[in-house]
Design an enzyme around this catalytic site. Structure first.
Site, PDB file in Angstrom:
ATOM      1  N   HIS A 197       3.843   5.873   5.971  1.00 51.05           N
ATOM      2  CA  HIS A 197       3.904   5.822   4.512  1.00 51.05           C
ATOM      3  C   HIS A 197       5.317   6.118   4.029  1.00 51.05           C
ATOM      4  CE1 HIS A 197      -0.377   6.210   5.276  1.00 51.05           C
ATOM      5  NE2 HIS A 197      -0.606   5.829   4.034  1.00 51.05           N
ATOM      6  N   ASP A 247       3.023   2.095   3.962  1.00 46.22           N
ATOM      7  CA  ASP A 247       2.115   1.973   2.820  1.00 46.22           C
ATOM      8  C   ASP A 247       2.598   2.779   1.616  1.00 46.22           C
ATOM      9  OD1 ASP A 247       0.571   0.592   4.608  1.00 46.22           O
ATOM     10  OD2 ASP A 247      -1.145   1.939   4.529  1.00 46.22           O
TER      11      ASP A 247
END
Length: 251
Positions: free
Chosen positions: A211, A67
């Protein structure tokens, strides 16, 4: 007047029991959040069926997702590691960041990875109207070139979204995806914790949330080789969310 004698003792015992119960509940919650047992995600899938938390499949497949990118420092490092381990992943990209890094978006796609919509900005959607949410969702879709994508995947920022907003996303053909292994890497815990939590939760159908953007992701990068090796040792193959969903008996 404060109680005295036997009533006072009973009152103190009751307070102690309540404090113990609250402390036990708090400790249990912390352990649940930190340990993330598989059954907890089955409960979440039952309680919130509009999200994809994991995929029921017997095939030895796990989905990696990243992400908050693309990031010119950390996304290339992640891509290099995925290539070295012959692993595929889904990158949920933020529209404004993707607009500034078209070369990275092209590299992600060119190396066989999947692109998902992670909204236009890295902020909660809860404070905006459904109309504004939809406009930003569509703008990100345009930036990422997702209008013809199948499947169209969306991950709400922070994993939180209002029912009317998820209605709007689904009306655009999006599938809302969360996950079943999340080591809180935006908070930058030690790499050993990131590696441990994800590795222990690797099982057929799992969706890993990591992430590659939004800050210093060096610890995530440091943990990634161990995660990929743990999957290999378990006989698992890392694929995109779309491929994992296609492996379900009733995708």
């Amino acid at each position: 007047m404060a109680p005295t004698g036997k009533p006072a003792r009973q009152s103190r015992r009751l307070r102690r029991r309540l404090l113990k119960a609250v402390a036990a509940a708090g400790l249990g919650w912390l352990l649940l959040v930190a340990w993330q047992p598989a059954w907890a995600f089955r409960v979440l899938a039952w309680a919130f069926p509009r999200f994809v938390w994991r995929v029921e499949t017997a095939q030895p497949l796990v989905a990696l997702s990243f992400d908050d990118g693309p990031d010119r420092t950390f996304t290339p490092q992640v891509l290099d590691l995925l290539a070295a381990h012959r692993a595929q992943a889904t990158f949920f990209l933020i529209g404004r960041r993707a607009a500034g890094e078209p070369g990275l978006v092209a590299r992600i796609r060119g190396e066989g990875h999947e692109v998902g919509n992670h909204y236009l900005t890295n902020g909660t959607t809860l404070t905006v109207s459904t109309q504004v949410f939809t406009e930003r969702l569509i703008r990100t879709e345009e930036i990422l070139g997702l209008s013809q994508a199948r499947p169209k995947l969306f991950r709400p920022p922070g994993g939180v979204i209002r029912p009317a907003q998820i209605d709007a996303a689904q009306a655009r053909g999006y599938v809302a995806v969360l996950g079943s292994a999340y080591p809180y890497d935006p908070k930058r815990p030690p790499a050993v914790f990131i590696r441990w939590l994800v590795s222990k939760n690797l099982a057929p159908g799992a969706i890993v949330i990591l992430h590659d953007g939004g800050g210093d992701r060096s610890r995530t990068v440091a943990a990634l080789p161990g995660i990929l090796e743990a999957g290999r040792d378990k006989g698992l193959r890392f694929v995109t969310v779309g491929e994992l969903r296609a492996a379900a008996p009733n995708p």
